[in-house]
Design a protein around this motif. Structure first.
Motif, PDB file in Angstrom:
ATOM      1  N   GLU A   1      42.947  49.898  45.426  1.00  0.00           N
ATOM      2  CA  GLU A   1      42.112  48.708  45.545  1.00  0.00           C
ATOM      3  C   GLU A   1      42.908  47.500  46.052  1.00  0.00           C
ATOM      4  OE1 GLU A   1      39.934  46.310  42.139  1.00  0.00           O
ATOM      5  OE2 GLU A   1      39.158  48.354  42.322  1.00  0.00           O
TER       6      GLU A   1
ATOM      7  N   LYS B   1      43.730  54.126  41.245  1.00  0.00           N
ATOM      8  CA  LYS B   1      42.583  53.424  41.847  1.00  0.00           C
ATOM      9  C   LYS B   1      42.893  51.932  42.014  1.00  0.00           C
ATOM     10  CE  LYS B   1      38.900  56.508  40.310  1.00  0.00           C
ATOM     11  NZ  LYS B   1      37.719  56.650  39.435  1.00  0.00           N
TER      12      LYS B   1
ATOM     13  N   LYS C   1      38.895  55.443  46.547  1.00  0.00           N
ATOM     14  CA  LYS C   1      38.928  55.597  45.077  1.00  0.00           C
ATOM     15  C   LYS C   1      38.247  56.900  44.657  1.00  0.00           C
ATOM     16  CE  LYS C   1      37.826  51.747  42.815  1.00  0.00           C
ATOM     17  NZ  LYS C   1      37.335  50.389  42.526  1.00  0.00           N
ATOM     18  N   LYS C   2      37.194  57.277  45.386  1.00  0.00           N
ATOM     19  CA  LYS C   2      36.512  58.542  45.087  1.00  0.00           C
ATOM     20  C   LYS C   2      37.447  59.720  45.347  1.00  0.00           C
ATOM     21  CE  LYS C   2      32.296  61.178  46.157  1.00  0.00           C
ATOM     22  NZ  LYS C   2      32.730  62.218  45.281  1.00  0.00           N
TER      23      LYS C   2
ATOM     24  N   SER D   1      36.347  53.027  53.407  1.00  0.00           N
ATOM     25  CA  SER D   1      36.156  51.941  52.436  1.00  0.00           C
ATOM     26  C   SER D   1      37.002  52.190  51.192  1.00  0.00           C
ATOM     27  CB  SER D   1      34.678  51.847  52.045  1.00  0.00           C
ATOM     28  OG  SER D   1      34.326  52.961  51.236  1.00  0.00           O
ATOM     29  N   ILE D   2      37.201  51.131  50.445  1.00  0.00           N
ATOM     30  CA  ILE D   2      37.950  51.229  49.187  1.00  0.00           C
ATOM     31  C   ILE D   2      37.250  52.228  48.263  1.00  0.00           C
ATOM     32  CG2 ILE D   2      38.653  49.939  47.130  1.00  0.00           C
ATOM     33  CD1 ILE D   2      40.240  48.764  49.240  1.00  0.00           C
ATOM     34  N   GLU D   3      35.929  52.215  48.258  1.00  0.00           N
ATOM     35  CA  GLU D   3      35.172  53.125  47.390  1.00  0.00           C
ATOM     36  C   GLU D   3      35.412  54.591  47.769  1.00  0.00           C
ATOM     37  OE1 GLU D   3      33.780  52.254  44.547  1.00  0.00           O
ATOM     38  OE2 GLU D   3      34.484  50.248  45.089  1.00  0.00           O
ATOM     39  N   GLN D   4      35.473  54.877  49.080  1.00  0.00           N
ATOM     40  CA  GLN D   4      35.745  56.245  49.522  1.00  0.00           C
ATOM     41  C   GLN D   4      37.157  56.671  49.086  1.00  0.00           C
ATOM     42  OE1 GLN D   4      34.861  55.367  53.697  1.00  0.00           O
ATOM     43  NE2 GLN D   4      33.372  57.064  53.690  1.00  0.00           N
TER      44      GLN D   4
END
Length: 182
Positions: free
Chosen positions: A82, A78, A59-60, A54-57
């Motif tokens: 995204e 980030k 970005k993390k 995922s995008i969140e993973q």
């Protein structure tokens, strides 16, 4: 829109931000480290492009990996992740460094020689040719090329200064051929 235009826009935004916050040099050193990491570690690019994560993973990972970097650089990365523009990272860094060098009056140049040049020789070449191209100094990359026979050939952008033996021989040959055709 082409990748190079997009990379230039991100680089320009970072450059303006760096100027506003007086962090141009800090951004440059961080971006150079990022470029080295990105070029040497192909797995990071594979991870950032992989559709299963995922995008969140992603970005993390960026946040954790580059936590020692300035907030502006991390947030830019980030944002790039995204928007699925991971391919422009190296181009953006190159564009940023080019903008910074231009602002400092520095140009990149390739100098072709028969042998590896010493630092003193590179410095003299930079001092001699920088004013001729309207810059304060040149970042020289020495390329050893035995085919030039002797002397130097310097390429700054699209300008070439050819003081090589092979270049002089080519010019003499052209003069002789044109004199015979008259």
């Amino acid at each position: 829109m082409s990748q190079s235009i997009i990379a230039k826009r991100y680089a320009d935004a970072l450059f303006q931000l760096g100027k506003e916050k007086s962090k141009l040099e800090q951004f440059e050193s961080e971006l150079q480290i990022l470029r080295d990491v990105y070029r040497s570690n192909k797995e990071i690019n594979t991870f950032l492009k992989h559709p299963r994560f995922s995008i969140e993973q992603k970005k993390k990972l960026v946040g954790d990996s580059f936590q020692s970097f300035s907030v502006e650089i991390v947030n830019t990365l980030k944002l790039i992740v995204e928007r699925h523009r991971e391919d422009i990272i190296v181009d953006m860094i190159d564009d940023y460094i080019e903008m910074l060098n231009d602002a400092k009056g520095i140009a990149n140049a390739d100098v072709y020689s028969v042998r590896e040049l010493s630092e003193a020789e590179k410095q003299r070449i930079s001092e001699t040719f920088a004013p001729k191209v309207g810059k304060q100094s040149l970042n020289l990359t020495n390329i050893v090329d035995p085919s030039i026979l002797g002397g130097l050939r310097l390429r700054v952008g699209n300008r070439i200064f050819d003081g090589s033996v092979s270049g002089k021989l080519r010019r003499i040959e052209r003069q002789l051929v044109s004199a015979n055709n008259r």
